[in-house]
Design a protein around this motif. Structure first.
Motif, PDB file in Angstrom:
ATOM      1  N   UNK A  47      44.061 100.272  33.452  1.00  0.00           N
ATOM      2  CA  UNK A  47      44.759 100.427  32.185  1.00  0.00           C
ATOM      3  C   UNK A  47      45.603  99.196  31.911  1.00  0.00           C
ATOM      4  N   UNK A  48      45.824  98.934  30.633  1.00  0.00           N
ATOM      5  CA  UNK A  48      46.639  97.809  30.234  1.00  0.00           C
ATOM      6  C   UNK A  48      47.528  98.211  29.063  1.00  0.00           C
ATOM      7  N   UNK A  49      48.642  97.528  28.908  1.00  0.00           N
ATOM      8  CA  UNK A  49      49.522  97.743  27.760  1.00  0.00           C
ATOM      9  C   UNK A  49      49.038  96.911  26.585  1.00  0.00           C
ATOM     10  N   UNK A  50      48.147  95.942  26.848  1.00  0.00           N
ATOM     11  CA  UNK A  50      47.653  95.055  25.801  1.00  0.00           C
ATOM     12  C   UNK A  50      46.598  95.762  24.970  1.00  0.00           C
ATOM     13  N   UNK A  51      46.777  95.767  23.721  1.00  0.00           N
ATOM     14  CA  UNK A  51      45.786  96.400  22.859  1.00  0.00           C
ATOM     15  C   UNK A  51      46.425  96.809  21.580  1.00  0.00           C
ATOM     16  N   UNK A  52      45.695  97.433  20.726  1.00  0.00           N
ATOM     17  CA  UNK A  52      44.329  97.927  20.912  1.00  0.00           C
ATOM     18  C   UNK A  52      43.240  96.917  20.593  1.00  0.00           C
ATOM     19  N   UNK A  53      43.582  95.732  20.085  1.00  0.00           N
ATOM     20  CA  UNK A  53      42.553  94.837  19.579  1.00  0.00           C
ATOM     21  C   UNK A  53      42.083  93.822  20.608  1.00  0.00           C
ATOM     22  N   UNK A  57      36.545  92.646  15.655  1.00  0.00           N
ATOM     23  CA  UNK A  57      35.511  93.672  15.560  1.00  0.00           C
ATOM     24  C   UNK A  57      35.488  94.649  16.733  1.00  0.00           C
ATOM     25  N   UNK A  58      36.284  94.393  17.768  1.00  0.00           N
ATOM     26  CA  UNK A  58      36.277  95.256  18.951  1.00  0.00           C
ATOM     27  C   UNK A  58      37.681  95.741  19.255  1.00  0.00           C
ATOM     28  N   UNK A  59      37.771  97.032  19.610  1.00  0.00           N
ATOM     29  CA  UNK A  59      39.063  97.613  19.954  1.00  0.00           C
ATOM     30  C   UNK A  59      39.011  98.238  21.342  1.00  0.00           C
ATOM     31  N   UNK A  60      40.160  98.263  21.985  1.00  0.00           N
ATOM     32  CA  UNK A  60      40.264  98.940  23.276  1.00  0.00           C
ATOM     33  C   UNK A  60      40.339 100.450  23.031  1.00  0.00           C
ATOM     34  N   UNK A  61      39.906 101.210  24.026  1.00  0.00           N
ATOM     35  CA  UNK A  61      39.977 102.668  23.983  1.00  0.00           C
ATOM     36  C   UNK A  61      41.324 103.102  24.548  1.00  0.00           C
ATOM     37  N   UNK A  62      41.977 104.016  23.869  1.00  0.00           N
ATOM     38  CA  UNK A  62      43.269 104.524  24.340  1.00  0.00           C
ATOM     39  C   UNK A  62      43.032 105.576  25.419  1.00  0.00           C
ATOM     40  N   UNK A  63      43.818 105.509  26.481  1.00  0.00           N
ATOM     41  CA  UNK A  63      43.775 106.498  27.547  1.00  0.00           C
ATOM     42  C   UNK A  63      44.601 107.704  27.103  1.00  0.00           C
ATOM     43  N   UNK A  64      43.978 108.856  27.038  1.00  0.00           N
ATOM     44  CA  UNK A  64      44.635 110.067  26.542  1.00  0.00           C
ATOM     45  C   UNK A  64      45.860 110.463  27.361  1.00  0.00           C
ATOM     46  N   UNK A  66      47.929 108.567  29.369  1.00  0.00           N
ATOM     47  CA  UNK A  66      49.091 107.674  29.435  1.00  0.00           C
ATOM     48  C   UNK A  66      49.460 107.024  28.107  1.00  0.00           C
ATOM     49  N   UNK A  67      48.517 106.978  27.173  1.00  0.00           N
ATOM     50  CA  UNK A  67      48.759 106.263  25.930  1.00  0.00           C
ATOM     51  C   UNK A  67      48.522 104.768  26.048  1.00  0.00           C
ATOM     52  N   UNK A  68      48.211 104.301  27.268  1.00  0.00           N
ATOM     53  CA  UNK A  68      47.866 102.902  27.473  1.00  0.00           C
ATOM     54  C   UNK A  68      46.415 102.684  27.047  1.00  0.00           C
ATOM     55  N   UNK A  69      45.917 101.487  27.250  1.00  0.00           N
ATOM     56  CA  UNK A  69      44.559 101.164  26.827  1.00  0.00           C
ATOM     57  C   UNK A  69      43.679 100.844  28.026  1.00  0.00           C
ATOM     58  N   UNK A  70      42.412 101.236  27.934  1.00  0.00           N
ATOM     59  CA  UNK A  70      41.452 100.944  28.996  1.00  0.00           C
ATOM     60  C   UNK A  70      40.981  99.498  28.847  1.00  0.00           C
ATOM     61  N   UNK A  71      40.856  98.815  29.987  1.00  0.00           N
ATOM     62  CA  UNK A  71      40.317  97.469  29.932  1.00  0.00           C
ATOM     63  C   UNK A  71      38.838  97.541  29.558  1.00  0.00           C
ATOM     64  N   UNK A  72      38.299  96.417  29.120  1.00  0.00           N
ATOM     65  CA  UNK A  72      36.895  96.353  28.710  1.00  0.00           C
ATOM     66  C   UNK A  72      35.969  96.829  29.830  1.00  0.00           C
ATOM     67  N   UNK A  73      36.230  96.363  31.053  1.00  0.00           N
ATOM     68  CA  UNK A  73      35.355  96.728  32.164  1.00  0.00           C
ATOM     69  C   UNK A  73      35.511  98.210  32.545  1.00  0.00           C
ATOM     70  N   UNK A 186      57.438 105.804  32.454  1.00  0.00           N
ATOM     71  CA  UNK A 186      58.091 106.276  31.235  1.00  0.00           C
ATOM     72  C   UNK A 186      57.408 107.542  30.731  1.00  0.00           C
ATOM     73  N   UNK A 187      56.076 107.565  30.761  1.00  0.00           N
ATOM     74  CA  UNK A 187      55.304 108.747  30.335  1.00  0.00           C
ATOM     75  C   UNK A 187      55.616 109.922  31.257  1.00  0.00           C
ATOM     76  N   UNK A 188      55.630 109.673  32.585  1.00  0.00           N
ATOM     77  CA  UNK A 188      55.912 110.751  33.546  1.00  0.00           C
ATOM     78  C   UNK A 188      57.292 111.340  33.330  1.00  0.00           C
ATOM     79  N   UNK A 189      58.282 110.485  33.045  1.00  0.00           N
ATOM     80  CA  UNK A 189      59.654 110.953  32.826  1.00  0.00           C
ATOM     81  C   UNK A 189      59.793 111.782  31.549  1.00  0.00           C
ATOM     82  N   UNK A 190      58.929 111.503  30.570  1.00  0.00           N
ATOM     83  CA  UNK A 190      58.957 112.247  29.317  1.00  0.00           C
ATOM     84  C   UNK A 190      58.375 113.647  29.478  1.00  0.00           C
TER      85      UNK A 190
END
Length: 191
Positions: A47-53, A57-64, A66-73, A186-190
């Motif tokens: 997972x990465x905080x960088x995204x979504x673009x 023409x290509x966007x990263x997929x959001x991880x349900x 954590x709200x972070x983004x999945x890397x391309x690989x 931060x997500x876990x604490x919420x």
């Protein structure tokens, strides 16, 4: 189970997994070393905080979760997540990690891993000669063949690099990234 629990057998199994991947290098890694994709590359899995673009023409997929983004690989090879997890649980079960750097024929020059936090675990696979990992420690220069077993060191604090080699060298680095860990906590604490 995918692995046996015996290091050298599992090394061979992991090598066969890594041989099947299509390699490329992310922007930061391309700036470090120019490796043509037909030869290899260095890819971040997790997972990465960088995204979504990724591009216009290509966007990263959001991880349900954590709200972070999945890397391309990660999007390309979601099946690697349980494979990496099982391998790590068998061979370095006490090591906490969120991301994995996947390398093929990627001769890293001397560097420190700026965003890494704590100890990383390096494992190498493949048919090559040379290719030791050199680490500058307080006690002097240490050299490791990570095909013989997992190598642990703080890549964020210690200068390290790959010595010249001949053949096909794969490596995996299991580590925690300061920015990703901060967001996951931060997500876990919420919750």
């Amino acid at each position: 189970m995918f692995f046996t629990g015996e290091w050298f057998s599992d090394n061979s199994i992991m090598c066969s997994v890594l041989e099947k991947l299509e390699y490329y290098s992310g922007t930061e890694r391309r700036e470090m070393v120019k490796v043509h994709p037909s030869v290899g590359g260095s890819m971040l899995y997790g997972l990465t905080w960088r995204g979504p673009y990724l591009s216009p023409t290509k966007q990263r997929t959001r991880d349900e979760e954590t709200g972070l983004f999945k890397t391309k690989v990660y999007d390309m090879y979601p099946e690697l997540k349980p494979i990496f997890r099982e391998f790590a649980n068998l061979h370095f079960p006490d090591h906490k990690w969120e991301q994995t750097q996947i390398n093929k024929c990627f001769p890293c020059p001397p560097h420190k891993d700026g965003n890494n936090i704590g100890v990383s675990v390096l494992c190498c696979f493949g048919d090559f000669t040379g290719g030791l990992t050199a680490v500058e420690t307080e006690d002097g220069l240490k050299k490791y063949d990570a095909r013989e077993g997992p190598v642990k060191f703080d890549g964020g604090k210690l200068l390290h690099w790959v010595e010249p080699y001949v053949g096909t060298r794969y490596s995996l680095v299991f580590f925690s990234n300061r920015a990703v860990l901060k967001r996951i906590n931060k997500i876990k604490n919420m919750l």
